[in-house]
Design an enzyme around this catalytic site. Structure first.
Site, mmCIF file in Angstrom:
data_model
loop_
_atom_site.group_PDB
_atom_site.id
_atom_site.type_symbol
_atom_site.label_atom_id
_atom_site.label_comp_id
_atom_site.label_asym_id
_atom_site.label_seq_id
_atom_site.Cartn_x
_atom_site.Cartn_y
_atom_site.Cartn_z
ATOM 1 N N CYS A 1 65.039 -8.228 77.604
ATOM 2 C CA CYS A 1 64.505 -7.229 78.543
ATOM 3 C C CYS A 1 63.101 -6.776 78.117
ATOM 4 O O CYS A 1 62.942 -6.153 77.064
ATOM 5 C CB CYS A 1 65.478 -6.050 78.577
ATOM 6 S SG CYS A 1 64.856 -4.551 79.336
ATOM 7 N N CYS B 1 62.631 -3.010 77.698
ATOM 8 C CA CYS B 1 63.346 -2.577 76.490
ATOM 9 C C CYS B 1 62.478 -2.823 75.262
ATOM 10 O O CYS B 1 62.408 -1.987 74.354
ATOM 11 C CB CYS B 1 64.659 -3.343 76.330
ATOM 12 S SG CYS B 1 65.826 -3.113 77.678
#
Length: 99
Positions: free
Chosen positions: A24, A27
């Site tokens: 991600c 993230c």
């Protein structure tokens, strides 16, 4: 995992749980922000990371549908939660708001 997780989030110190995945992008952008917050707030907060790919039951239990997703616990109760990348200021304000 469930027993240890419950033990972690039941502390009197606020616990910020970062639901993330290695693949991600947002993230990955949040990782240095969380590191800065941990460095600045020290023992005023505990930050733990939960990989949603490896811990799907925990993510499902808290209704995490998108990542990154942050949940702030204190004394075992959810005090704040929000999904998506956010600023250091926003995260710090949420943490300081429950102390």
């Amino acid at each position: 995992m469930k027993g240890k997780f419950e033990e972690l989030v039941s502390q009197d110190t606020p616990v910020l749980v970062d639901f993330y995945a290695d693949w991600c992008g947002p993230c990955q952008m949040m990782a240095p922000v969380l590191k800065e917050i941990a460095g600045e707030l020290g023992d005023k907060v505990k930050i733990i990371k939960i990989d949603v790919d490896r811990n799907q039951p925990v993510a499902q239990r808290f209704g995490v549908r998108g990542i990154p997703h942050f949940i702030l616990f204190k004394g075992g109760e959810i005090k704040w939660q929000k999904g998506g990348a956010m600023s250091k200021r926003e995260l710090t304000a949420a943490i300081e708001g429950v102390q």
